[in-house]
Design an enzyme around this catalytic site. Structure first.
Site, short mmCIF file in Angstrom:
data_model
loop_
_atom_site.label_atom_id
_atom_site.label_comp_id
_atom_site.label_asym_id
_atom_site.label_seq_id
_atom_site.Cartn_x
_atom_site.Cartn_y
_atom_site.Cartn_z
N ASP A 114 0.75 -1.46 0.00
CA ASP A 114 -0.09 -0.11 -0.10
C ASP A 114 0.80 1.21 0.11
OD1 ASP A 114 -2.38 -1.42 0.01
OD2 ASP A 114 -2.45 -1.34 2.32
N ASP A 133 -7.32 -1.17 -4.25
CA ASP A 133 -8.35 -1.02 -3.36
C ASP A 133 -9.54 -0.07 -4.05
OD1 ASP A 133 -7.17 -2.94 -1.76
OD2 ASP A 133 -6.07 -1.05 -0.48
#
Length: 162
Positions: A114, A133
């Site tokens: 991330d 995401d």
């Protein structure tokens, strides 16, 4: 299904390329933080071993991989068996492409990479996420909004009036 496949492929590639560029080429893994447009857009290095926002962090990566593959298969089979419109196919492709991109991370690294962080208006957001995401979320919302009875509205109205 053509739109579905193209959307899945493009979502997968955009996510993987963005991670490679930001994490490896820009060396975010080493420097940990890059302010792009502070505080609205920042790059912060993160290793997500759970689901979204690190939830379920103690779950096995193999359980999460299997769960993602089951969901991808279910969405694909559902859209194949019950053809929907263009927007639903696009939405399904985004969801599947994003999920498979995160599966690829789990298989390569043992966690999901991330790097995106957003804060605003005096609120400091501690969470990081990635483009996969975003694709998963947008795809899920799109499937909710754009799926349903594929019969044209005129035919439905005609049956009610008879």
């Amino acid at each position: 299904m053509r739109i579905f496949g193209i959307a899945a492929f493009v979502a997968f590639m955009i996510d993987q390329i963005s991670k490679y560029v930001v994490i490896h080429m820009m060396e975010l893994a080493r420097i940990r933080s890059i302010d792009v447009l502070p505080p609205v857009l920042n790059f912060r290095y993160g290793e997500n071993r759970g689901i979204n926002f690190g939830l379920g962090g103690d779950m096995s990566q193999w359980v999460l991989v299997l769960l993602a593959l089951v969901i991808c298969t279910a969405v694909t089979v559902w859209l194949w068996r019950s053809p929907q419109g263009w927007w639903a196919a696009l939405s399904g492709g985004l969801l599947v492409g994003g999920a498979l991109a995160n599966v690829a991370d789990r298989l390569i690294y043992g966690y999901v990479l991330d790097f995106l962080n957003n804060s605003c208006c005096g609120i400091s957001n501690p969470f990081v996420y990635n483009l996969a995401d975003v694709f998963i979320f947008a795809g899920a919302i799109g499937l909710i909004l754009f799926t349903g009875d594929s019969k044209p509205a005129a035919k439905r109205r005609g049956k009610k009036g008879q």
